[in-house]
Design an enzyme around this catalytic site. Structure first.
Site, PDB file in Angstrom:
ATOM      1  CB  SER A 143      -1.143  -0.303   0.597  1.00 21.22           C
ATOM      2  OG  SER A 143      -1.895   0.908   0.801  1.00 21.22           O
ATOM      3  CG  ASP A 295      -3.425   3.516  -2.427  1.00 24.07           C
ATOM      4  OD1 ASP A 295      -4.027   3.197  -3.239  1.00 24.07           O
ATOM      5  OD2 ASP A 295      -3.519   2.802  -0.527  1.00 24.07           O
TER       6      ASP A 295
END
Length: 552
Positions: A143, A295
């Site tokens: 992430s 992201d």
């Protein structure tokens, strides 16, 4: 004796450093960081595995990835005959190599693997599992963590991350593998025949689902700036927007190239305003209205808005959630039995908005897999129109069973474009929501409390709320206290208790007429978070005083 064994173990790892794929990372680490790799073990939890590169069982390297893969192979073969799996990976260091290692190990155990030849987003993985009807899926990503991290997330056949029970079972199979340095992975042509190319048709189908969801984007003079923060959402997002005949966007070129070092961003987290710095510069030059960032694995999204005077408004995850829910309510007015799902630490604002519009809502534990479980259990007559977490994760339609920034980008652009036609902005729309259901505001305080004293402090705070429930906090009368560890609600106003129908989690939520506060310690780090969601005067001052009272 224990120290001697640890020294021998370290020496064995260093002997294998050249084969580990991570020698370069190990050599750049401090003595403390190096030592941590030998003093701990990576554990497979409910969100898979995430960690730093390095030597030792506490770090990600070729050998710990092989151990993980071998355990997963045994787990999958125990669940079903002839299992199949799809693997996706992001742009991080060693993501491609880890994907190939895992594919080889699984193929060695007669598991059919679909492996793409380039990086993909997390929502695409979730969709692919469902589209290809595979037994499981693996996403290699960390992430928005720093560049020296990576991770492995495992998905079930429904396209959601493994349930708690399934992840615990998989973890046992992984631990039974034993010493990762003793694993021997023979590769043969017969076994590699189990590795199949990933069908392009799956990506096409994913795009079609989003195109059908959006329909069209109305023509306005809305101008957009987009950044992938060096991640996976380029090229798929620009291609998607162009397929919807929306071309009024500029990419932050320096940040829209895959880069595992995240060279041009201070933060690859769309929650962090610094992630928008270059987008703001470009927006000022191009006079853009809307700024969007995703992201690195494109499951989460942040937005900001620029007005005619160049002022930038940043929206937090709860505000974005409220805007998207408001739009979805407008879009689905013809549907009956509408449902919205959110996490227990997300805003009172969205619940109030749902109630005002006769939309049912459900609350679940943090972690999008719990939202996916609710979706799986929907009755045929229920229509899930929106789901979200305050941590910038959103889902509009459930053809994906995880957070999906890719489907949200064109949705928020369509919303903003419609508003622009009427001379309105997202900020105006949020203000209208406040006027309709009340100004519910939210903030988050995250405290890192290191060492044994920090651990004791966190335990003391949670114990105090459990054993000595407060009658009021900063003048707010406590109605009830929800304890998700004991699955009980204590109703102070009635002096009664009731049960919570939810998996257990170390979370306490204190309810008022004005909203709630929630306390949630991390299960893996010396951190505790305080969530404040209230409709009251002087919100910022009240929130700060609550934080000071609890953590003084």
């Amino acid at each position: 004796m224990k120290g001697c064994l640890a020294t021998m173990d370290k020496e064995l790892w260093i002997e294998r450093a050249n084969d580990s794929l991570v020698k370069h990372f190990y050599e750049q680490q401090s003595d403390i960081e190096q030592r941590e790799g030998f003093e701990s073990k990576l554990t497979f939890g409910t969100a898979g595995i995430r960690g730093k590169f390095g030597l030792g069982e506490g770090r990600l390297n070729k050998f710990t990835i092989e151990k993980l893969a071998l355990g997963l192979a045994r787990y999958l073969n125990a669940q079903t005959n002839s299992p199949t799996i799809v693997i996706h990976y992001d742009i991080r260091h060693l993501s491609t190599e880890f994907a190939q290692i895992i594919a080889n190990v699984l193929a060695n155990h007669q598991i059919t693997v679909y492996l793409p030849d380039t990086y993909k987003t997390t929502p695409e993985l979730s969709f692919a599992v469902r589209n290809l009807n595979t037994t499981a899926g693996i996403m290699i990503t960390a992430s928005h963590n720093p560049k020296d991290y990576n991770g492995i997330k495992v998905y079930g056949s429904d396209g959601a991350q493994l349930s708690t029970d399934a992840s615990e079972l998989a973890s046992r199979y992984i631990e039974e593998v034993g010493d990762p340095l003793q694993i021997d992975i023979p590769i043969s042509k017969q076994n590699t025949s189990y590795i199949k190319p990933f069908p392009k048709s799956v990506t096409d189908d994913y795009m079609k689902h989003i195109q059908n969801m959006i329909g069209y984007i109305p023509k306005s003079d809305l101008q957009v700036v987009f950044t992938s923060l060096h991640g996976t959402s380029v090229p798929i997002v620009p291609e998607l927007l162009q397929s919807l005949n929306f071309n009024q966007f500029n990419l932050v070129e320096a940040q829209c190239k895959p880069d595992p070092n995240f060279s041009s961003v201070q933060s690859a987290n769309p929650e962090d305003h610094r992630a928008f710095d270059q987008a703001v510069e470009l927006a000022n030059k191009s006079h853009a209205d809307l700024l969007i960032s995703t992201d690195p694995d494109a499951d989460r999204l942040g937005i900001a808005e620029r007005d005619a005077h160049g002022h930038i408004t940043y929206f937090n995850g709860n505000q974005i959630g409220a805007l998207l829910l408001n739009y979805r309510i407008q879009q689905t007015s013809q549907l009956r039995h509408r449902l919205m799902i959110q996490s227990i630490v997300s805003s009172e604002l969205t619940k109030s908005l749902a109630r005002y519009n006769n939309v049912e809502y459900k609350e679940v534990l943090t972690g999008f897999k719990f939202i996916a479980q609710e979706i799986r259990q929907l009755d045929d007559h229920q229509n899930m129109i929106f789901a979200f977490e305050e941590s910038y994760g959103f889902l509009s339609e459930p053809f994906v069973r995880d957070k999906d920034a890719v489907q949200i980008v064109p949705l928020i652009i369509k919303y903003a474009s419609e508003l622009k036609l009427y001379g309105k902005t997202l900020k105006d729309e949020l203000e209208q929501i406040y006027q309709t259901v009340g100004r519910h505001e939210d903030t988050l305080f995250s405290h890192t409390l290191d060492g044994l004293e920090g651990k004791k402090k966190i335990e003391s705070i949670m114990t105090h709320f459990r054993s000595n429930p407060p009658q009021e906090i900063q003048g707010l009368k406590v109605k009830a206290i929800e304890d998700y560890l004991t699955s009980e609600v204590y109703h102070l106003d009635k002096d009664t208790t009731s049960q919570i129908n939810s998996p257990k989690s170390n979370v306490i939520r204190v309810l008022f007429d004005e909203g709630f506060i929630a306390l949630r310690p991390s299960g893996t780090e010396p951190k505790i978070k305080l969530y404040v969601s209230l409709k009251c005067r002087n919100f910022d001052d009240v929130a700060q005083k609550i934080n000071a009272m609890i953590f003084s």
